[in-house]
Enzyme design. Structure first.
Site: not given
Length: 265
Positions: A148, A246
C-alpha cells in the site's frame, strides 16, 4: 455487509482481545488487524489467545499486517529494512500460521522507511527478496501479500499507487503472482494521487480497499472525499473484495454513517 472493521485503529478504547467481540456487537462479521503483538514472534500463548478472541466472537479475520516495527514510534515496516531481515522472515512463518488457523488470506506488508545509511537501490533489493519470502510463505495457504501507499511519513517511499505497483510488478516478474495493490483511498488522496484514475486503470486487480475520509482521517462523511463513488466504481469495474474501515473515530459515533450510506459496498 461487505465492510470489514479495522480493529487496530477503531475500538482502541478496548484491549486487543476484546475488540473482535465489540466489532461483532456493532454488527460486523469481518475484521482486520495491524500486527496485534509487540514483537515479530509472539509467544504461542499470545497467538492462541488472539485466535480464540476471533473465534469466540464469531468474526472472520479478513486482513492482517506483517510485523511493522514500532508503529507509534514512526516505524512503517521491515520489508526493506536492512539489518532486520531475519526478524521479517521469522514473522512470515507466524503470519502464515495465523492465516491457516483463521482462514485469513490477505496480508499487508508495509515496505519500510528509507534509511540514511543505505541507498534506495540496496533497500529495494532487500525489499524484493523479503517480498519473495513473504509471497512464498503465504502461498501455501492461498494467501496474497498486499502493498500500500502510505501518507504522513516522509521517509516512507511508496506514496502513490504507481509506487506500490512498481513493487508489485517487480515481485510478479520473479514469478510470484500472489501480490497486489492495497488501494487505501485515504492515503492515496492525501498524497495527491488521482484516485479516480487509479480505479479506472486497476480496480479489477485491487487486492483490497481501505477507506477513511479526508481531511482528518475520520468516518465517511466527515471530510470531502467521494468515498462511496469510488467504492461503487471499483465494484463496477470488477472489484469483488471487502472494503475496510480504517479511520479514527470514537466508538460512540464511529458507525452512525452506516445508517444512511449510499454505496454498493
Amino acid at each position: 455487509m461487505s465492510y470489514t472493521l479495522n480493529c487496530s485503529i477503531l475500538l482502541t478504547e478496548l484491549p486487543i482481545l476484546e475488540r473482535a467481540a465489540a466489532a461483532k456487537a456493532a454488527g460486523f462479521d469481518s475484521v482486520e488487524f495491524w500486527w496485534p503483538f509487540a514483537e515479530a514472534v509472539p509467544t504461542d500463548k499470545q497467538v492462541d489467545e488472539f485466535i480464540a478472541s476471533l473465534k469466540d466472537a464469531g468474526v472472520q479475520l479478513d486482513g492482517l499486517n506483517f510485523f511493522a516495527g514500532d508503529m507509534p514510534g514512526g516505524d512503517r515496516g521491515l520489508v526493506s529494512w536492512k539489518g532486520r531481515c531475519s526478524e521479517f522472515k521469522d514473522n512470515v512463518a507466524v503470519v502464515a500460521a495465523i492465516g491457516e488457523a483463521t482462514g485469513c488470506t490477505s496480508f499487508n506488508a508495509l515496505y519500510g522507511n528509507r534509511l540514511p545509511d543505505y541507498s534506495a537501490a540496496e533497500q529495494d533489493e532487500l525489499g524484493l527478496k523479503n517480498l519473495l519470502v513473504a509471497t512464498e510463505g503465504v502461498a501455501k495457504i492461498g494467501g496474497t501479500v498486499l502493498i500500500e501507499p502510505v501518507s504522513g511519513t516522509e521517509a516512507y517511499p511508496l506514496k502513490t499507487a504507481a509506487d506500490a505497483l512498481k513493487v508489485v510488478d517487480a515481485v510478479k516478474a520473479e514469478g510470484n503472482s500472489n501480490i497486489a495493490l492495497l488501494a487505501d483511498f485515504y492515503h492515496m488522496a492525501v498524497n495527491g494521487d488521482d484516485v479516480s484514475a487509479v480505479i479506472e486503470a486497476h480496480a479489477k486487480d485491487f487486492g483490497h480497499i481501505q477507506i477513511a475520509d479526508a481531511p482528518g482521517r475520520g468516518a465517511p462523511g466527515t471530510g470531502e472525499l467521494p468515498l462511496f463513488d469510488w467504492i461503487n466504481r471499483s465494484r463496477e469495474l470488477g472489484y469483488t473484495g471487502k472494503v475496510a474501515l480504517e479511520y479514527k473515530q470514537d466508538a460512540a459515533t464511529a458507525f452512525e454513517w452506516l445508517k444512511t450510506a449510499s454505496t454498493n459496498a
